[in-house]
Design a protein around this motif. Structure first.
Motif, short mmCIF file in Angstrom:
data_model
loop_
_atom_site.label_atom_id
_atom_site.label_comp_id
_atom_site.label_asym_id
_atom_site.label_seq_id
_atom_site.Cartn_x
_atom_site.Cartn_y
_atom_site.Cartn_z
N UNK A 5 -11.36 -5.50 3.74
CA UNK A 5 -11.43 -4.63 4.92
C UNK A 5 -11.44 -5.43 6.20
N UNK A 6 -12.22 -6.50 6.23
CA UNK A 6 -12.33 -7.31 7.44
C UNK A 6 -11.04 -8.05 7.75
N UNK A 7 -10.29 -8.41 6.73
CA UNK A 7 -9.06 -9.16 6.95
C UNK A 7 -7.86 -8.28 7.27
N UNK A 8 -7.72 -7.18 6.58
CA UNK A 8 -6.48 -6.40 6.66
C UNK A 8 -6.59 -5.19 7.60
N UNK A 9 -7.70 -4.51 7.60
CA UNK A 9 -7.80 -3.27 8.37
C UNK A 9 -7.55 -3.44 9.86
N UNK A 10 -8.02 -4.49 10.52
CA UNK A 10 -7.68 -4.63 11.95
C UNK A 10 -6.18 -4.77 12.20
N UNK A 11 -5.50 -5.49 11.31
CA UNK A 11 -4.06 -5.64 11.50
C UNK A 11 -3.33 -4.32 11.27
N UNK A 12 -3.76 -3.55 10.26
CA UNK A 12 -3.12 -2.27 9.99
C UNK A 12 -3.33 -1.29 11.13
N UNK A 13 -4.50 -1.31 11.74
CA UNK A 13 -4.76 -0.41 12.85
C UNK A 13 -4.11 -0.87 14.15
N UNK A 14 -3.84 -2.16 14.27
CA UNK A 14 -3.27 -2.70 15.50
C UNK A 14 -1.79 -2.38 15.65
N UNK A 15 -1.05 -2.46 14.58
CA UNK A 15 0.39 -2.22 14.64
C UNK A 15 0.83 -1.23 13.55
N UNK A 16 0.43 0.04 13.64
CA UNK A 16 0.80 0.99 12.58
C UNK A 16 2.31 1.24 12.45
N UNK A 17 3.10 1.31 13.54
CA UNK A 17 4.53 1.52 13.30
C UNK A 17 5.20 0.35 12.57
N UNK A 18 4.76 -0.86 12.87
CA UNK A 18 5.32 -2.02 12.19
C UNK A 18 4.92 -2.02 10.72
N UNK A 19 3.68 -1.63 10.45
CA UNK A 19 3.22 -1.53 9.07
C UNK A 19 4.03 -0.49 8.31
N UNK A 20 4.24 0.67 8.91
CA UNK A 20 5.03 1.72 8.25
C UNK A 20 6.47 1.27 8.03
#
Length: 131
Positions: free
Chosen positions: A40-55
């Motif tokens: 959670x600490x490693x991945x969740x900030x990145x997923x919330x920071x750039x959601x369109x890029x993640x999608x």
């Protein structure tokens, strides 16, 4: 008509299998993310920071997986540019049907960035068939 001669049943089967596998990996990832604090600490900030890029990247992965499964499981079907476009349509249809179900979805869904990623993934993996 060329559209009538496409292997629609095989394309729908591969699209459904792809969405099933991607959904299962999505549920596993969401479960692991909920259970492990380090993840959670490693991945969740990145997923919330750039959601369109993640999608977008999830869409690329789903599109690539679809062509890979088509090559491996249905080698009897000849892949052409027309059948790859039909595979795009079948994947979008299966993702839409998945969105109608009450199944939880963390990353695999149906939005603009994921559709563009899906097209890029299918084009990347199936580039040798676009002639």
């Amino acid at each position: 008509m060329r559209r009538q001669r496409l292997p629609w049943l095989a394309l729908i089967q591969i699209a459904a299998l792809t969405v099933f596998v991607a959904g299962a990996v999505d549920l596993l990832f969401a479960f692991l993310l909920a259970e492990w604090d380090l993840l959670q600490a490693l991945i969740l900030p990145w997923l919330n920071f750039v959601p369109p890029l993640t999608q977008f990247f999830v869409g690329v992965g789903v599109g690539t997986l679809a062509v890979y499964l088509m090559e491996r499981l249905r080698s009897d079907v000849r892949l052409t540019s027309t059948s790859l476009w039909a595979l795009c349509l079948c994947l979008i249809l299966c993702l839409w049907l998945k969105a109608l179900t009450p199944l939880p979805s963390f990353l695999v869904g149906l939005d603009y960035a994921q559709i563009v990623g899906l097209l890029v993934g299918i084009s990347y993996r199936g580039q040798r068939y676009w002639r």
